[in-house]
Design an enzyme around this catalytic site. Structure first.
Site, mmCIF file in Angstrom:
data_model
loop_
_atom_site.group_PDB
_atom_site.id
_atom_site.type_symbol
_atom_site.label_atom_id
_atom_site.label_comp_id
_atom_site.label_asym_id
_atom_site.label_seq_id
_atom_site.Cartn_x
_atom_site.Cartn_y
_atom_site.Cartn_z
ATOM 1 N N LYS A 13 0.838 -1.212 0.000
ATOM 2 C CA LYS A 13 0.000 0.000 0.000
ATOM 3 C C LYS A 13 0.872 1.260 0.000
ATOM 4 O O LYS A 13 0.379 2.356 0.265
ATOM 5 C CB LYS A 13 -0.886 0.023 1.264
ATOM 6 N N LYS A 36 2.947 2.112 2.223
ATOM 7 C CA LYS A 36 2.967 2.664 3.573
ATOM 8 C C LYS A 36 4.199 2.096 4.281
ATOM 9 O O LYS A 36 4.379 0.873 4.310
ATOM 10 C CB LYS A 36 1.692 2.182 4.292
HETATM 11 N N1 CTP Z 1 -8.435 6.102 13.671
HETATM 12 C C1 CTP Z 1 -9.322 6.885 14.419
HETATM 13 N N2 CTP Z 1 -8.979 8.172 14.752
HETATM 14 C C2 CTP Z 1 -7.790 8.681 14.359
HETATM 15 C C3 CTP Z 1 -6.872 7.888 13.609
HETATM 16 C C4 CTP Z 1 -7.232 6.580 13.279
HETATM 17 O O1 CTP Z 1 -10.420 6.447 14.784
HETATM 18 N N3 CTP Z 1 -7.499 9.938 14.673
HETATM 19 C C5 CTP Z 1 -8.841 4.747 13.282
HETATM 20 C C6 CTP Z 1 -8.859 4.570 11.769
HETATM 21 O O2 CTP Z 1 -10.075 5.095 11.252
HETATM 22 C C7 CTP Z 1 -8.743 3.082 11.616
HETATM 23 C C8 CTP Z 1 -7.874 2.668 12.831
HETATM 24 O O3 CTP Z 1 -7.886 3.797 13.730
HETATM 25 O O4 CTP Z 1 -10.010 2.459 11.709
HETATM 26 C C9 CTP Z 1 -6.459 2.337 12.432
HETATM 27 O O5 CTP Z 1 -5.994 3.446 11.730
HETATM 28 P P1 CTP Z 1 -4.550 3.612 11.104
HETATM 29 O O6 CTP Z 1 -4.629 3.764 9.646
HETATM 30 O O7 CTP Z 1 -3.625 2.618 11.679
HETATM 31 O O8 CTP Z 1 -4.166 5.048 11.795
HETATM 32 P P2 CTP Z 1 -3.955 6.472 11.166
HETATM 33 O O9 CTP Z 1 -3.488 7.347 12.279
HETATM 34 O O10 CTP Z 1 -5.147 6.928 10.387
HETATM 35 O O11 CTP Z 1 -2.713 6.206 10.176
HETATM 36 P P3 CTP Z 1 -2.240 6.963 8.845
HETATM 37 O O12 CTP Z 1 -2.052 8.401 9.188
HETATM 38 O O13 CTP Z 1 -0.937 6.273 8.491
HETATM 39 O O14 CTP Z 1 -3.314 6.732 7.814
#
Ligand code: CTP
Length: 131
Positions: free
Chosen positions: A47, A49
Site C-alpha cells: 500500500k 505505507k
Molecule cells: N483512527 C481513528 N482516529 C484517528 C486515527 C485513526 O479512529 N485519529 C482509526 C482509523 O479510522 C482506523 C484505525 O484507527 O479504523 C487504524 O488506523 P490507522 O490507519 O492505523 O491510523 P492512522 O493514524 O489513520 O494512520 P495513517 O495516518 O498512516 O493513515
C-alpha cells in the site's frame, strides 16, 4: 449485555496513538469481544505505507490494550470475508475515513463506521517529528 458478540476491525496501528485507543474502546462498548487485524509490514509495503514500528511490536502493543480480545495478521485485501466467517464475527468496524468502502461485507455481518478522533493520525505524528 452488549449488542454484538464479536467485532473485528483492521488497521496498521503504527506509532500507536489516542485515536487508536478511542476507536478500540468504542468498539468494545459495542461488542463483548474485539478482534483486531493488524497490517503486516509486507501488506503495508504493497500500500506504499512504511511503518516506523515493526509488525511484531505493533501486534504486541495492540494485544496489550485491555479491551482487545485477539489480534490477527492482515496480509491481503481479500481476507475480510473469511476472517469474519472463520471467527464468527457479527460486527465489522472501521473509522469513518473508510465510510462506505466496506458495505459489501453487510452480506456477512453488520458494518459500522465510527467517527475518527479529530486532530491525530500516524501521518501527522511523523510530520511533526520531522520538523
Ligand atoms: N483512527 C481513528 N482516529 C484517528 C486515527 C485513526 O479512529 N485519529 C482509526 C482509523 O479510522 C482506523 C484505525 O484507527 O479504523 C487504524 O488506523 P490507522 O490507519 O492505523 O491510523 P492512522 O493514524 O489513520 O494512520 P495513517 O495516518 O498512516 O493513515
Amino acid at each position: 449485555m452488549k449488542k454484538y458478540k464479536r467485532a473485528i476491525t483492521y488497521g496498521t496501528f503504527d506509532l500507536f496513538h489516542i485515536g487508536h485507543v478511542r476507536l478500540l474502546q468504542r468498539i468494545s462498548d459495542l461488542a463483548e469481544e474485539v478482534y483486531v487485524a493488524v497490517s503486516s509490514d509486507e501488506f503495508n509495503n504493497l500500500k506504499n505505507k512504511v511503518c516506523i514500528i515493526p509488525f511484531e511490536e505493533r501486534i504486541e502493543i495492540v494485544k496489550a490494550i485491555g479491551c482487545v480480545t485477539k489480534v490477527l495478521k492482515e496480509e491481503t485485501w481479500e481476507q475480510k470475508v473469511s476472517d469474519i466467517q472463520d471467527n464468527n464475527c457479527d460486527l465489522f468496524v472501521m473509522g469513518n475515513d473508510w465510510e462506505g468502502k466496506f458495505d459489501f461485507l453487510k452480506e456477512y455481518c453488520d458494518v459500522i463506521y465510527l467517527p475518527r478522533t479529530a486532530g491525530v493520525s500516524t501521518t501527522k505524528i511523523k510530520e511533526n517529528v520531522k520538523r
